[in-house]
Scaffold this active site. Structure first.
Site, short mmCIF file in Angstrom:
data_model
loop_
_atom_site.label_atom_id
_atom_site.label_comp_id
_atom_site.label_asym_id
_atom_site.label_seq_id
_atom_site.Cartn_x
_atom_site.Cartn_y
_atom_site.Cartn_z
N HIS A 117 0.84 -1.19 0.00
CA HIS A 117 0.00 0.00 0.00
C HIS A 117 0.87 1.24 0.00
CE1 HIS A 117 -2.09 -3.34 1.81
NE2 HIS A 117 -3.17 -2.85 1.28
N LYS A 138 -1.49 -8.06 -4.14
CA LYS A 138 -2.39 -6.89 -4.12
C LYS A 138 -1.59 -5.61 -3.94
CE LYS A 138 -5.05 -6.81 -0.52
NZ LYS A 138 -5.42 -6.09 0.70
O1 LIG Z 1 -5.66 -3.62 0.68
C1 LIG Z 1 -6.82 -3.30 0.69
C2 LIG Z 1 -7.43 -2.46 -0.38
C3 LIG Z 1 -7.98 -1.18 0.21
O2 LIG Z 1 -6.90 -0.42 0.69
C4 LIG Z 1 -8.68 -0.39 -0.87
O3 LIG Z 1 -8.04 0.56 -1.40
O4 LIG Z 1 -9.86 -0.70 -1.15
C5 LIG Z 1 -8.93 -1.50 1.33
C6 LIG Z 1 -8.28 -2.35 2.42
O5 LIG Z 1 -9.24 -2.66 3.42
C7 LIG Z 1 -7.72 -3.61 1.84
O6 LIG Z 1 -7.01 -4.34 2.85
#
Ligand SMILES: O=C1C[C@@](O)(C(=O)O)C[C@@H](O)[C@@H]1O
Length: 229
Positions: free
Chosen positions: A121, A146
């Protein structure tokens, strides 16, 4: 038949809130993501049996989003791994592991690779090395890889879509990507073009900026994907 699976975050901020949560609200979610980092570590472990019992008929992704990656809990690797090990006793379908912040968890839990969603992230930007990062993550051979990034310009969103498409064609369908914020919203409904396998859609409280509400996400994805798959 829709292609993109919809993940709905379950956000519990107080143990006392839990009993009021209605499972039926999550009926149309393909996967329920328990974003456990909205609770203390002690409360996570107190609630875990109840959460897995209440949502026993749902697929569950267990996620602790740490402060290193835009979440709420600051944890040592040791504590992060300990919690995941305890949660694995409840047999979640998937667990999220933050590859660049808590990569040691991957080697500690290597027997659970087919449950692991390896994640990255970046709430500040669309990193220039995203392709390299995603290829390195894919090499770990987990269930999914992801990445959620923060676009500054339209080109960042278009680049993410193209990167996702290219990697899916090259390495197969286990990438999940999204550009966050209002600018990135199109990335959450373009899995039929890019190959991104999941989208995260909110019920009440969004777990990240730019999430589409569940009802709208279903309508849009059924419209876009309904006759394609
Ligand atoms: O990694 C992700 C994706 C996310 O960050 C999103 O942008 O929707 C939302 C988070 O809860 C999830 O763990």
């Amino acid at each position: 038949m829709r292609k993109t699976e919809i993940v709905v975050p379950l956000i519990i901020e107080n143990v006392s809130d839990f009993d009021a949560i209605s499972v039926s609200n999550y009926a149309s979610a393909d996967i329920v993501e328990w974003r456990a980092d909205f609770l203390s570590v002690d409360d996570i472990l107190i609630l875990a049996p109840k959460v897995f019992e209440k949502f026993k008929n749902n697929k569950i992704l267990f996620t602790i989003r740490t402060t290193s990656e835009g979440g709420n809990l600051k944890l040592s690797d040791k504590k992060y791994i300990q919690i995941l090990e305890k949660i694995l006793n409840f047999d979640p379908d998937y667990i999220d592991i933050e590859y660049f912040s808590h990569g040691r968890a991957l080697s500690a839990l290597t027997d659970f690779r087919q449950k692991i969603v390896l994640s990255y992230h970046n709430f500040d930007e669309m990193p220039t090395d995203l392709t390299t990062r995603l290829i390195k993550m894919h090499g770990e051979k987990t269930a999914f890889v992801k990445a959620a990034v923060m676009p500054e310009h339209e080109c960042d969103v278009l680049d993410l879509l193209q990167i996702t498409r290219d990697l899916t064609l090259e390495y197969g369908e286990n990438f999940i990507t999204m550009a966050m914020g209002d600018l990135g919203r199109i990335s959450r409904i373009s899995g039929y073009l890019t190959g991104s396998c999941w989208t995260f859609a909110s019920l009440e409280k969004a777990s990240a900026p730019g999430q589409i509400r569940l009802v709208e996400a279903e309508k849009i994805l059924n419209l876009l994907e309904g006759n394609l798959f």
